[in-house]
Design a protein around this motif. Structure first.
Motif, PDB file in Angstrom:
ATOM      1  N   GLY A  21      45.926  40.648  38.543  1.00 44.87           N
ATOM      2  CA  GLY A  21      47.046  39.774  38.199  1.00 44.87           C
ATOM      3  C   GLY A  21      47.135  39.400  36.740  1.00 44.87           C
ATOM      4  N   ALA A  22      46.410  40.101  35.867  1.00 45.98           N
ATOM      5  CA  ALA A  22      46.401  39.766  34.439  1.00 45.98           C
ATOM      6  C   ALA A  22      47.659  40.313  33.755  1.00 45.98           C
ATOM      7  N   VAL A  23      48.776  39.620  33.951  1.00 46.26           N
ATOM      8  CA  VAL A  23      50.063  40.050  33.392  1.00 46.26           C
ATOM      9  C   VAL A  23      49.958  40.094  31.869  1.00 46.26           C
TER      10      VAL A  23
ATOM     11  N   ASN B  74      43.520  28.469  38.680  1.00 47.10           N
ATOM     12  CA  ASN B  74      44.560  28.705  39.677  1.00 47.10           C
ATOM     13  C   ASN B  74      44.063  29.626  40.794  1.00 47.10           C
ATOM     14  N   ALA B  75      43.354  30.691  40.415  1.00 50.36           N
ATOM     15  CA  ALA B  75      42.849  31.626  41.424  1.00 50.36           C
ATOM     16  C   ALA B  75      41.769  30.972  42.289  1.00 50.36           C
ATOM     17  N   GLN B  76      40.883  30.212  41.663  1.00 45.20           N
ATOM     18  CA  GLN B  76      39.811  29.555  42.419  1.00 45.20           C
ATOM     19  C   GLN B  76      40.333  28.492  43.375  1.00 45.20           C
ATOM     20  N   ALA B  77      41.497  27.924  43.067  1.00 43.90           N
ATOM     21  CA  ALA B  77      42.083  26.928  43.957  1.00 43.90           C
ATOM     22  C   ALA B  77      42.529  27.548  45.275  1.00 43.90           C
ATOM     23  N   LEU B  78      42.702  28.865  45.292  1.00 52.00           N
ATOM     24  CA  LEU B  78      43.183  29.538  46.495  1.00 52.00           C
ATOM     25  C   LEU B  78      42.153  30.457  47.143  1.00 52.00           C
ATOM     26  N   LEU B  79      41.269  31.034  46.338  1.00 54.09           N
ATOM     27  CA  LEU B  79      40.349  32.045  46.854  1.00 54.09           C
ATOM     28  C   LEU B  79      38.890  31.624  46.705  1.00 54.09           C
TER      29      LEU B  79
ATOM     30  N   GLY C 159      44.271  38.985  49.660  1.00 51.36           N
ATOM     31  CA  GLY C 159      42.948  38.385  49.774  1.00 51.36           C
ATOM     32  C   GLY C 159      42.989  37.031  50.447  1.00 51.36           C
ATOM     33  N   LEU C 160      44.024  36.250  50.141  1.00 53.39           N
ATOM     34  CA  LEU C 160      44.169  34.927  50.747  1.00 53.39           C
ATOM     35  C   LEU C 160      44.393  35.046  52.250  1.00 53.39           C
TER      36      LEU C 160
END
Length: 328
Positions: free
Chosen positions: A177-179, A132-137, A59-60
């Protein structure tokens, strides 16, 4: 977002190259190296499917416009104070650990995580996970991306693979990504969703469902020559760990068998949670894809004259590839 569509996107132009990006946490930075080489050689994929970290970096790649820009974005984030404050950073090994200190540090970290998960759903909080996800996507819609994209998660109750091919990109990546025990599961449309790696180590089935003619699978879970190990197998814990590795190896092999080409960057020496120390994985991804380019070109040339994989649509309609996220 990409301002121009890569070669291979337009309907009717064949063969359609699809890239399946597997799970592997920090080792998944190698995916960006693979995509860099494909871009540089005029072979940017027509579709991408990702599991876990593969969904995030796939996605990134689409939202940043190039693999190099995506790698720069990741490098800046993992070097930031925001990232260093998250619990993910706690789990990586200390730089001076080695020998008995390495074993002790690992045991302490595992003990803390296991103790925590007896009382909480996950070690990392919902807020940290989303941050963390919002910082990239960006929170855009998958159908607005410049290329077909699929993020794969697992329904914890039914065990089915769940394919996100439309809807919120951010929510799809969080679910993929929900490990389990580490990241919080996602509750979407009445389902409890966890890491796509649980059911799809490398999401090749998603690409078949998307109509890819040639599938390149990128496996960053282990080095090609990494074996199951030579444990003594004289304790219940060692036997259980070996049995789990055997199950994972068979699942990975069943998915990779659907690939026309498998690329395995040599990233086994990198700790799977050491994102700040894993940037060399990008170069390993480049090396692996550069070595595989002659084989890929031969496959593409041969596949150009073969009919589309029409059977894939028939199998998708019968649920062979898992369930679409929008299905009830």
């Amino acid at each position: 977002m990409r301002s121009s569509r890569p070669r291979g996107w337009w309907p009717g132009l064949r063969p359609r190259l699809g890239v399946a990006l597997g799970g592997g946490a920090a080792r998944g930075l190698a995916h960006l190296g693979v995509l860099q080489v494909l871009e540089e050689n005029g072979l940017a994929p027509a579709a991408v499917a990702g599991t876990s970290i593969g969904a995030l970096f796939g996605g990134l790649w689409m939202t940043e416009g190039s693999a190099r820009a995506a790698a720069d974005r990741v490098a800046a984030f993992v070097a930031s104070d925001d990232y260093r404050r998250t619990r993910v950073e706690f789990l990586k090994p200390a730089p001076d650990e080695g020998g008995w200190a390495d074993s002790l540090g690992e045991a302490v970290r595992r003990g803390i995580v296991l103790s925590w998960t007896y009382f909480k759903e996950s070690f990392v909080s919902e807020d940290d996970f989303r941050h963390n996800a919002q910082a990239l996507l960006p929170d855009c819609r998958i159908e607005d991306l410049p290329l077909p994209f699929c993020a794969v998660a697992t329904d914890l109750r039914s065990g089915a693979s769940v394919f996100f091919r439309r809807g919120s990109l951010l929510e799809a990546v969080l679910a993929s990504g929900a490990v389990p025990a580490l990241m919080p599961p996602r509750r979407i449309d009445g389902r409890l969703l966890v890491d796509g790696v649980v059911s799809e180590k490398v999401p090749t089935r998603a690409l078949l469902a998307m109509g890819a003619d040639v599938i390149v699978g990128v496996d960053v879970s282990a080095d090609e020559d990494e074996k199951l190990g030579a444990d003594a197998l004289d304790s219940g814990a060692e036997i259980l760990a070996r049995a789990k590795r055997i199950t994972e190896a068979h699942l990975r092999a069943s998915r990779l068998a659907l690939c026309d080409l498998v690329v395995r960057p040599r990233v086994g020496s990198l700790h799977w949670l050491d994102f700040s120390g894993a940037m060399p994985a990008v170069e390993q991804g480049r090396r692996a894809m550069e070595a595989a380019l002659p084989a890929l070109r031969r496959i593409l040339a041969r596949r150009r004259w073969l009919p589309p994989r029409r059977g894939a649509r028939w199998m998708e309609a019968r649920g062979v590839f898992g369930r679409a996220a929008e299905e009830a």
